[in-house]
Design an enzyme around this catalytic site. Structure first.
Site, PDB file in Angstrom:
ATOM      1  N   GLY A  23     -25.342  44.990  33.254  1.00 26.86           N
ATOM      2  CA  GLY A  23     -25.763  44.840  31.862  1.00 26.86           C
ATOM      3  C   GLY A  23     -27.054  44.063  31.738  1.00 26.86           C
ATOM      4  O   GLY A  23     -27.672  44.024  30.667  1.00 26.86           O
TER       5      GLY A  23
ATOM      6  N   HIS B 241     -15.352  56.999  32.294  1.00 26.69           N
ATOM      7  CA  HIS B 241     -16.507  57.842  31.962  1.00 26.69           C
ATOM      8  C   HIS B 241     -16.353  59.188  32.679  1.00 26.69           C
ATOM      9  O   HIS B 241     -15.773  59.244  33.762  1.00 26.69           O
ATOM     10  CB  HIS B 241     -17.811  57.242  32.495  1.00 26.69           C
ATOM     11  CG  HIS B 241     -18.148  55.864  32.007  1.00 26.69           C
ATOM     12  ND1 HIS B 241     -18.318  55.540  30.685  1.00 26.69           N
ATOM     13  CD2 HIS B 241     -18.406  54.724  32.688  1.00 26.69           C
ATOM     14  CE1 HIS B 241     -18.655  54.265  30.573  1.00 26.69           C
ATOM     15  NE2 HIS B 241     -18.714  53.740  31.774  1.00 26.69           N
TER      16      HIS B 241
ATOM     17  N   ILE C 101     -14.809  42.487  34.237  1.00 28.39           N
ATOM     18  CA  ILE C 101     -15.334  42.585  35.601  1.00 28.39           C
ATOM     19  C   ILE C 101     -15.003  41.316  36.393  1.00 28.39           C
ATOM     20  O   ILE C 101     -14.548  41.382  37.543  1.00 28.39           O
ATOM     21  CB  ILE C 101     -16.865  42.833  35.585  1.00 28.39           C
ATOM     22  CG1 ILE C 101     -17.196  44.135  34.818  1.00 28.39           C
ATOM     23  CG2 ILE C 101     -17.429  42.859  36.991  1.00 28.39           C
ATOM     24  CD1 ILE C 101     -16.611  45.410  35.390  1.00 28.39           C
TER      25      ILE C 101
ATOM     26  N   CYS D 198     -21.668  50.567  36.062  1.00 22.75           N
ATOM     27  CA  CYS D 198     -20.615  51.481  36.521  1.00 22.75           C
ATOM     28  C   CYS D 198     -21.126  52.918  36.644  1.00 22.75           C
ATOM     29  O   CYS D 198     -20.872  53.605  37.640  1.00 22.75           O
ATOM     30  CB  CYS D 198     -19.439  51.427  35.552  1.00 22.75           C
ATOM     31  SG  CYS D 198     -19.929  51.394  33.819  1.00 22.75           S
ATOM     32  N   ASN D 199     -21.878  53.384  35.639  1.00 23.51           N
ATOM     33  CA  ASN D 199     -22.402  54.759  35.697  1.00 23.51           C
ATOM     34  C   ASN D 199     -23.424  54.908  36.813  1.00 23.51           C
ATOM     35  O   ASN D 199     -23.413  55.893  37.555  1.00 23.51           O
ATOM     36  CB  ASN D 199     -23.051  55.132  34.355  1.00 23.51           C
ATOM     37  CG  ASN D 199     -22.017  55.508  33.317  1.00 23.51           C
ATOM     38  OD1 ASN D 199     -21.183  56.378  33.561  1.00 23.51           O
ATOM     39  ND2 ASN D 199     -22.051  54.858  32.157  1.00 23.51           N
TER      40      ASN D 199
END
Ligand code: NAD
Length: 355
Positions: free
Chosen positions: A110, A220, A12, A140-141
Protein backbone atom coordinates in the site's frame (compact mmCIF):
# COMPACT_ATOMS: atom_id res chain seq x y z
CA UNK A 1 18.04 -15.97 15.38
CA UNK A 2 16.69 -12.97 13.49
CA UNK A 3 14.76 -10.83 15.97
CA UNK A 4 11.61 -9.51 14.30
CA UNK A 5 8.96 -6.97 15.30
CA UNK A 6 5.65 -6.43 13.52
CA UNK A 7 4.36 -2.85 13.59
CA UNK A 8 0.62 -2.92 12.83
CA UNK A 9 -1.30 -6.06 13.76
CA UNK A 10 -4.20 -6.08 11.31
CA UNK A 11 -5.10 -8.31 8.37
CA UNK A 12 -1.54 -8.67 7.09
CA UNK A 13 0.36 -8.08 10.35
CA UNK A 14 -1.30 -10.86 12.30
CA UNK A 15 -0.57 -13.35 9.52
CA UNK A 16 3.04 -12.18 9.15
CA UNK A 17 3.47 -12.51 12.94
CA UNK A 18 2.28 -16.13 12.87
CA UNK A 19 4.50 -16.93 9.88
CA UNK A 20 7.56 -15.38 11.56
CA UNK A 21 6.85 -17.27 14.80
CA UNK A 22 6.87 -20.52 12.77
CA UNK A 23 10.37 -19.95 11.33
CA UNK A 24 13.28 -21.88 12.85
CA UNK A 25 15.69 -18.97 12.35
CA UNK A 26 13.43 -16.15 13.54
CA UNK A 27 12.14 -14.91 16.87
CA UNK A 28 8.98 -12.81 17.00
CA UNK A 29 9.91 -10.26 19.67
CA UNK A 30 6.56 -8.50 19.64
CA UNK A 31 3.71 -6.86 17.78
CA UNK A 32 2.21 -3.40 18.10
CA UNK A 33 -1.40 -2.26 18.35
CA UNK A 34 -2.77 1.26 18.36
CA UNK A 35 -5.50 0.42 20.90
CA UNK A 36 -6.43 -2.45 23.24
CA UNK A 37 -9.15 -3.96 21.05
CA UNK A 38 -10.03 -7.56 20.13
CA UNK A 39 -6.95 -7.84 17.91
CA UNK A 40 -4.69 -6.89 20.80
CA UNK A 41 -6.46 -9.38 23.04
CA UNK A 42 -6.02 -12.12 20.43
CA UNK A 43 -2.30 -11.32 20.11
CA UNK A 44 -1.86 -11.73 23.88
CA UNK A 45 -3.82 -15.00 23.80
CA UNK A 46 -1.42 -16.24 21.11
CA UNK A 47 1.47 -15.49 23.47
CA UNK A 48 2.86 -12.49 21.60
CA UNK A 49 4.35 -9.55 23.50
CA UNK A 50 2.28 -6.46 22.87
CA UNK A 51 3.71 -2.97 22.34
CA UNK A 52 1.86 0.34 21.98
CA UNK A 53 2.24 1.59 18.39
CA UNK A 54 1.59 5.17 19.47
CA UNK A 55 3.66 6.24 22.50
CA UNK A 56 1.06 8.43 24.18
CA UNK A 57 -1.60 5.71 23.96
CA UNK A 58 0.25 3.40 26.34
CA UNK A 59 -2.08 4.55 29.16
CA UNK A 60 -5.05 3.05 27.29
CA UNK A 61 -3.32 -0.34 27.35
CA UNK A 62 -2.32 0.04 30.99
CA UNK A 63 -5.96 0.84 31.86
CA UNK A 64 -7.03 -2.43 30.21
CA UNK A 65 -6.37 -5.94 31.45
CA UNK A 66 -3.82 -6.42 28.66
CA UNK A 67 -0.23 -6.21 29.78
CA UNK A 68 1.98 -4.25 27.41
CA UNK A 69 5.73 -4.70 27.10
CA UNK A 70 6.48 -1.12 26.04
CA UNK A 71 6.18 1.28 23.14
CA UNK A 72 7.26 1.05 19.50
CA UNK A 73 10.61 2.62 20.47
CA UNK A 74 11.24 -0.17 22.99
CA UNK A 75 10.37 -2.75 20.35
CA UNK A 76 12.69 -1.12 17.79
CA UNK A 77 15.52 -1.25 20.35
CA UNK A 78 15.05 -5.01 20.76
CA UNK A 79 14.89 -6.20 17.14
CA UNK A 80 17.02 -6.71 14.02
CA UNK A 81 14.25 -5.95 11.54
CA UNK A 82 10.77 -4.44 11.61
CA UNK A 83 7.88 -5.45 9.35
CA UNK A 84 5.61 -2.46 8.90
CA UNK A 85 2.03 -3.67 8.41
CA UNK A 86 0.29 -0.39 9.17
CA UNK A 87 -2.43 0.96 6.84
CA UNK A 88 -1.47 2.30 3.38
CA UNK A 89 0.52 5.51 3.64
CA UNK A 90 1.27 5.16 7.36
CA UNK A 91 4.39 3.11 6.63
CA UNK A 92 5.90 6.15 4.94
CA UNK A 93 5.19 8.17 8.11
CA UNK A 94 6.71 5.44 10.29
CA UNK A 95 9.88 5.23 8.26
CA UNK A 96 11.79 8.04 10.10
CA UNK A 97 11.29 6.10 13.36
CA UNK A 98 12.95 3.04 11.84
CA UNK A 99 15.76 5.14 10.39
CA UNK A 100 16.35 6.78 13.77
CA UNK A 101 16.79 3.34 15.35
CA UNK A 102 18.88 2.12 12.40
CA UNK A 103 16.43 -0.74 12.01
CA UNK A 104 16.06 -2.34 8.55
CA UNK A 105 12.41 -2.38 7.50
CA UNK A 106 10.05 -4.39 5.34
CA UNK A 107 7.08 -2.32 4.07
CA UNK A 108 3.83 -3.38 2.37
CA UNK A 109 2.35 -2.80 -1.07
CA UNK A 110 0.00 0.00 0.00
CA UNK A 111 3.05 2.25 0.22
CA UNK A 112 4.56 4.08 -2.71
CA UNK A 113 7.55 2.21 -4.19
CA UNK A 114 9.81 5.04 -3.02
CA UNK A 115 9.28 4.05 0.64
CA UNK A 116 11.99 1.38 0.35
CA UNK A 117 15.26 0.82 -1.46
CA UNK A 118 13.70 -1.95 -3.59
CA UNK A 119 10.33 -3.58 -4.23
CA UNK A 120 10.26 -7.29 -3.50
CA UNK A 121 8.78 -10.53 -4.76
CA UNK A 122 10.71 -13.67 -3.88
CA UNK A 123 10.14 -15.33 -7.28
CA UNK A 124 10.41 -12.31 -9.55
CA UNK A 125 12.84 -9.78 -8.03
CA UNK A 126 16.32 -9.33 -9.45
CA UNK A 127 19.58 -9.39 -7.49
CA UNK A 128 19.39 -5.71 -6.47
CA UNK A 129 17.26 -6.69 -3.47
CA UNK A 130 20.33 -8.37 -1.99
CA UNK A 131 21.98 -4.99 -1.23
CA UNK A 132 18.83 -3.20 -0.05
CA UNK A 133 18.42 -1.95 3.51
CA UNK A 134 14.67 -1.74 3.18
CA UNK A 135 12.22 -3.65 1.02
CA UNK A 136 8.60 -3.18 -0.02
CA UNK A 137 6.66 -6.41 -0.53
CA UNK A 138 4.42 -5.55 -3.49
CA UNK A 139 0.64 -5.73 -3.19
CA UNK A 140 -1.42 -8.91 -3.29
CA UNK A 141 -2.37 -8.39 -6.96
CA UNK A 142 1.18 -7.50 -8.00
CA UNK A 143 2.51 -10.51 -6.09
CA UNK A 144 0.07 -12.78 -7.95
CA UNK A 145 0.98 -11.30 -11.33
CA UNK A 146 4.74 -11.40 -10.69
CA UNK A 147 4.63 -15.07 -9.72
CA UNK A 148 2.79 -15.86 -12.94
CA UNK A 149 4.67 -13.65 -15.39
CA UNK A 150 8.21 -14.44 -14.15
CA UNK A 151 8.23 -18.11 -15.28
CA UNK A 152 6.32 -17.31 -18.49
CA UNK A 153 8.84 -14.63 -19.42
CA UNK A 154 11.85 -16.79 -18.52
CA UNK A 155 10.61 -19.76 -20.54
CA UNK A 156 8.74 -18.31 -23.52
CA UNK A 157 9.26 -14.53 -23.41
CA UNK A 158 6.30 -12.24 -22.76
CA UNK A 159 5.50 -9.93 -25.67
CA UNK A 160 2.52 -8.35 -23.93
CA UNK A 161 0.40 -9.23 -20.92
CA UNK A 162 -3.15 -7.87 -20.60
CA UNK A 163 -4.92 -8.52 -17.33
CA UNK A 164 -8.38 -7.59 -16.06
CA UNK A 165 -8.45 -7.63 -12.27
CA UNK A 166 -11.80 -8.15 -10.56
CA UNK A 167 -10.86 -7.01 -7.07
CA UNK A 168 -12.63 -7.86 -3.84
CA UNK A 169 -14.45 -4.83 -2.44
CA UNK A 170 -12.91 -5.27 1.03
CA UNK A 171 -11.54 -7.89 3.39
CA UNK A 172 -14.08 -9.93 5.41
CA UNK A 173 -13.38 -7.82 8.52
CA UNK A 174 -13.78 -4.50 6.69
CA UNK A 175 -17.43 -3.81 7.46
CA UNK A 176 -17.28 -0.31 5.99
CA UNK A 177 -16.07 -1.20 2.49
CA UNK A 178 -17.98 -1.66 -0.75
CA UNK A 179 -19.55 -1.66 -3.26
CA UNK A 180 -22.45 -3.75 -1.97
CA UNK A 181 -24.60 -3.86 -5.10
CA UNK A 182 -22.51 -3.00 -8.12
CA UNK A 183 -19.35 -3.81 -10.04
CA UNK A 184 -17.39 -0.62 -10.54
CA UNK A 185 -14.37 0.20 -12.66
CA UNK A 186 -11.70 1.17 -10.10
CA UNK A 187 -9.71 3.04 -11.14
CA UNK A 188 -11.90 4.23 -14.05
CA UNK A 189 -8.75 5.10 -16.00
CA UNK A 190 -7.01 2.38 -18.00
CA UNK A 191 -4.38 1.08 -17.57
CA UNK A 192 -4.55 0.79 -13.80
CA UNK A 193 -1.51 1.23 -11.54
CA UNK A 194 -1.05 -2.53 -11.14
CA UNK A 195 0.87 -2.96 -14.42
CA UNK A 196 3.51 -0.35 -13.54
CA UNK A 197 3.78 -1.95 -10.10
CA UNK A 198 4.61 -5.29 -11.74
CA UNK A 199 7.42 -3.41 -13.52
CA UNK A 200 8.92 -2.62 -10.10
CA UNK A 201 9.59 -6.38 -10.00
CA UNK A 202 9.86 -7.33 -13.69
CA UNK A 203 11.03 -4.12 -15.40
CA UNK A 204 11.22 -5.63 -18.91
CA UNK A 205 7.79 -7.24 -19.04
CA UNK A 206 5.16 -5.30 -20.97
CA UNK A 207 1.91 -5.50 -19.01
CA UNK A 208 -1.33 -3.52 -19.09
CA UNK A 209 -3.96 -3.93 -16.40
CA UNK A 210 -7.56 -2.79 -16.00
CA UNK A 211 -9.31 -3.13 -12.64
CA UNK A 212 -12.84 -3.37 -11.25
CA UNK A 213 -14.19 -3.72 -7.73
CA UNK A 214 -16.88 -6.30 -6.97
CA UNK A 215 -19.10 -6.85 -3.91
CA UNK A 216 -17.13 -9.85 -2.63
CA UNK A 217 -14.63 -10.26 0.19
CA UNK A 218 -12.92 -13.61 -0.32
CA UNK A 219 -10.45 -13.19 -3.19
CA UNK A 220 -9.40 -11.27 -6.28
CA UNK A 221 -9.95 -12.83 -9.72
CA UNK A 222 -7.61 -12.16 -12.64
CA UNK A 223 -8.57 -12.74 -16.27
CA UNK A 224 -5.19 -13.06 -17.96
CA UNK A 225 -4.14 -12.86 -21.62
CA UNK A 226 -0.42 -13.08 -22.38
CA UNK A 227 0.98 -12.83 -25.89
CA UNK A 228 4.09 -14.99 -25.82
CA UNK A 229 7.19 -14.96 -27.99
CA UNK A 230 6.68 -18.71 -28.52
CA UNK A 231 3.72 -21.01 -29.22
CA UNK A 232 3.69 -23.64 -26.47
CA UNK A 233 0.77 -26.01 -26.06
CA UNK A 234 -1.64 -25.52 -23.18
CA UNK A 235 -0.28 -28.72 -21.63
CA UNK A 236 3.27 -27.34 -21.75
CA UNK A 237 2.18 -24.16 -20.00
CA UNK A 238 0.31 -26.21 -17.43
CA UNK A 239 3.44 -28.31 -16.77
CA UNK A 240 5.55 -25.17 -16.45
CA UNK A 241 3.17 -23.64 -13.90
CA UNK A 242 2.89 -26.95 -12.04
CA UNK A 243 6.63 -26.62 -11.26
CA UNK A 244 6.04 -23.32 -9.46
CA UNK A 245 5.76 -23.93 -5.72
CA UNK A 246 3.58 -20.90 -5.04
CA UNK A 247 1.07 -21.78 -7.74
CA UNK A 248 -1.85 -24.13 -7.07
CA UNK A 249 -3.35 -25.63 -10.22
CA UNK A 250 -6.98 -26.29 -9.40
CA UNK A 251 -7.77 -29.72 -10.88
CA UNK A 252 -10.55 -29.88 -13.41
CA UNK A 253 -12.67 -32.35 -11.50
CA UNK A 254 -12.17 -30.98 -7.99
CA UNK A 255 -15.54 -29.23 -7.97
CA UNK A 256 -13.89 -25.92 -7.12
CA UNK A 257 -15.79 -23.30 -9.07
CA UNK A 258 -14.97 -20.03 -7.35
CA UNK A 259 -13.55 -18.25 -4.33
CA UNK A 260 -16.17 -19.75 -2.01
CA UNK A 261 -15.22 -23.36 -2.73
CA UNK A 262 -11.52 -22.48 -2.81
CA UNK A 263 -11.68 -20.99 0.67
CA UNK A 264 -13.84 -23.88 1.83
CA UNK A 265 -11.17 -26.30 0.59
CA UNK A 266 -8.41 -24.33 2.32
CA UNK A 267 -10.31 -24.43 5.62
CA UNK A 268 -11.14 -28.12 5.22
CA UNK A 269 -7.49 -29.10 4.76
CA UNK A 270 -6.58 -27.18 7.91
CA UNK A 271 -5.06 -24.02 6.51
CA UNK A 272 -4.86 -21.36 9.28
CA UNK A 273 -7.69 -18.83 8.79
CA UNK A 274 -8.47 -20.68 5.52
CA UNK A 275 -5.47 -18.94 3.98
CA UNK A 276 -4.33 -19.61 0.42
CA UNK A 277 -0.73 -18.46 0.07
CA UNK A 278 -0.50 -19.70 -3.53
CA UNK A 279 -1.84 -18.26 -6.80
CA UNK A 280 -4.86 -20.44 -7.59
CA UNK A 281 -5.15 -21.13 -11.33
CA UNK A 282 -8.02 -23.06 -12.87
CA UNK A 283 -6.26 -25.79 -14.80
CA UNK A 284 -8.84 -26.03 -17.57
CA UNK A 285 -8.76 -22.27 -18.09
CA UNK A 286 -5.18 -22.53 -19.38
CA UNK A 287 -5.68 -22.18 -23.14
CA UNK A 288 -3.39 -21.26 -26.00
CA UNK A 289 -4.54 -19.78 -29.33
CA UNK A 290 -1.44 -19.32 -31.52
CA UNK A 291 0.89 -17.24 -29.35
CA UNK A 292 -1.89 -16.05 -27.03
CA UNK A 293 -2.19 -17.65 -23.59
CA UNK A 294 -5.40 -17.26 -21.58
CA UNK A 295 -6.16 -18.27 -18.00
CA UNK A 296 -8.09 -17.36 -14.86
CA UNK A 297 -6.37 -17.11 -11.50
CA UNK A 298 -7.58 -16.22 -8.03
CA UNK A 299 -5.46 -14.50 -5.42
CA UNK A 300 -6.22 -14.55 -1.68
CA UNK A 301 -5.44 -10.94 -0.86
CA UNK A 302 -5.02 -11.53 2.88
CA UNK A 303 -2.51 -14.34 2.45
CA UNK A 304 -0.36 -14.38 -0.70
CA UNK A 305 2.03 -11.67 0.52
CA UNK A 306 2.68 -13.43 3.84
CA UNK A 307 5.44 -15.85 2.70
CA UNK A 308 6.92 -12.98 0.68
CA UNK A 309 7.34 -11.00 3.91
CA UNK A 310 9.20 -13.90 5.50
CA UNK A 311 11.51 -14.11 2.48
CA UNK A 312 11.99 -10.33 2.53
CA UNK A 313 13.12 -10.52 6.19
CA UNK A 314 15.70 -13.20 5.34
CA UNK A 315 16.86 -11.33 2.26
CA UNK A 316 17.44 -8.16 4.32
CA UNK A 317 19.23 -9.79 7.21
CA UNK A 318 21.13 -12.87 5.93
CA UNK A 319 23.09 -14.19 2.96
CA UNK A 320 20.56 -16.98 2.36
CA UNK A 321 19.76 -17.26 -1.35
CA UNK A 322 16.26 -16.62 -2.68
CA UNK A 323 15.87 -20.28 -3.61
CA UNK A 324 16.80 -21.33 -0.07
CA UNK A 325 14.50 -18.88 1.66
CA UNK A 326 11.57 -19.79 -0.61
CA UNK A 327 12.00 -23.46 0.17
CA UNK A 328 12.46 -22.93 3.93
CA UNK A 329 9.39 -20.68 4.12
CA UNK A 330 7.37 -23.14 2.03
CA UNK A 331 8.40 -26.02 4.24
CA UNK A 332 7.68 -24.29 7.56
CA UNK A 333 4.30 -22.92 6.48
CA UNK A 334 3.22 -25.95 4.41
CA UNK A 335 3.07 -24.06 1.11
CA UNK A 336 2.88 -25.92 -2.19
CA UNK A 337 -0.61 -27.29 -2.53
CA UNK A 338 -0.65 -30.27 -4.80
CA UNK A 339 -4.09 -31.75 -5.05
CA UNK A 340 -4.47 -35.48 -4.75
CA UNK A 341 -6.68 -35.03 -7.80
CA UNK A 342 -3.85 -33.63 -9.94
CA UNK A 343 -3.94 -34.10 -13.70
CA UNK A 344 -2.37 -37.00 -15.59
CA UNK A 345 -0.41 -36.54 -18.84
CA UNK A 346 -3.60 -36.15 -20.86
CA UNK A 347 -4.50 -33.07 -18.86
CA UNK A 348 -7.52 -34.81 -17.30
CA UNK A 349 -7.73 -35.40 -13.58
CA UNK A 350 -7.76 -39.12 -12.84
CA UNK A 351 -10.52 -39.16 -10.25
CA UNK A 352 -13.22 -39.87 -12.83
CA UNK A 353 -11.49 -43.12 -13.77
CA UNK A 354 -11.68 -44.37 -10.17
CA UNK A 355 -15.32 -43.45 -9.64
P1 NAD B 1 -5.37 -3.29 8.42
O1 NAD B 1 -6.12 -2.02 8.53
O2 NAD B 1 -6.09 -4.57 8.46
O3 NAD B 1 -4.24 -3.34 9.54
C1 NAD B 1 -3.43 -2.25 9.84
C2 NAD B 1 -3.14 -2.25 11.33
O4 NAD B 1 -2.24 -1.19 11.63
C3 NAD B 1 -4.40 -2.04 12.17
O5 NAD B 1 -4.37 -2.93 13.27
C4 NAD B 1 -4.24 -0.58 12.65
O6 NAD B 1 -4.84 -0.36 13.92
C5 NAD B 1 -2.74 -0.46 12.74
N1 NAD B 1 -2.22 0.91 12.72
C6 NAD B 1 -2.89 2.06 12.44
N2 NAD B 1 -2.04 3.12 12.54
C7 NAD B 1 -0.82 2.63 12.90
C8 NAD B 1 0.43 3.20 13.17
N3 NAD B 1 0.63 4.53 13.11
N4 NAD B 1 1.47 2.40 13.50
C9 NAD B 1 1.29 1.05 13.57
N5 NAD B 1 0.12 0.46 13.34
C10 NAD B 1 -0.93 1.23 13.00
O7 NAD B 1 -4.52 -3.14 7.07
P2 NAD B 1 -3.97 -4.35 6.18
O8 NAD B 1 -5.03 -4.78 5.25
O9 NAD B 1 -3.30 -5.34 7.05
O10 NAD B 1 -2.90 -3.57 5.29
C11 NAD B 1 -1.60 -3.29 5.76
C12 NAD B 1 -0.70 -3.02 4.57
O11 NAD B 1 -0.67 -4.21 3.76
C13 NAD B 1 -1.17 -1.91 3.62
O12 NAD B 1 -0.04 -1.31 3.04
C14 NAD B 1 -1.95 -2.66 2.56
O13 NAD B 1 -2.03 -1.97 1.34
C15 NAD B 1 -1.09 -3.90 2.43
N6 NAD B 1 -1.78 -5.06 1.90
C16 NAD B 1 -3.06 -5.36 2.28
C17 NAD B 1 -3.69 -6.44 1.73
C18 NAD B 1 -5.10 -6.78 2.08
O14 NAD B 1 -5.79 -7.33 1.24
N7 NAD B 1 -5.58 -6.52 3.26
C19 NAD B 1 -3.03 -7.26 0.82
C20 NAD B 1 -1.70 -6.97 0.49
C21 NAD B 1 -1.09 -5.85 1.03
Amino acid sequence: MIRVGVNGYGTIGKRVADAVAAQPDMELVGVTKTSPNYGAEAAVRRGYDLYAAVDDRIDEFEDSELSVAGTLSDLLDAIDVVVDCSPSGIGERNRPRYDAHDTPAVFQGGEDASVADESFNARGSGDAVRDAESLRVVSCNTTGLSRLLAPLDETYGVEKARVTLVRRGGDPSETDRGPINDVVPDPRTVPSHHGPDVNAILPDVSVDTAALKAPVTAMHTHSVNVTLAAEPTAAEVRDLLAEETRVFLIPEDAGIDGAGTLKDYAADIGRPRGDLWENCIWEESISVEGDDLYLFQNVHQEADVVPENVDAIRTLTTDVSRTETISLTNETLGIGLESLLSADETGRTPIAADD
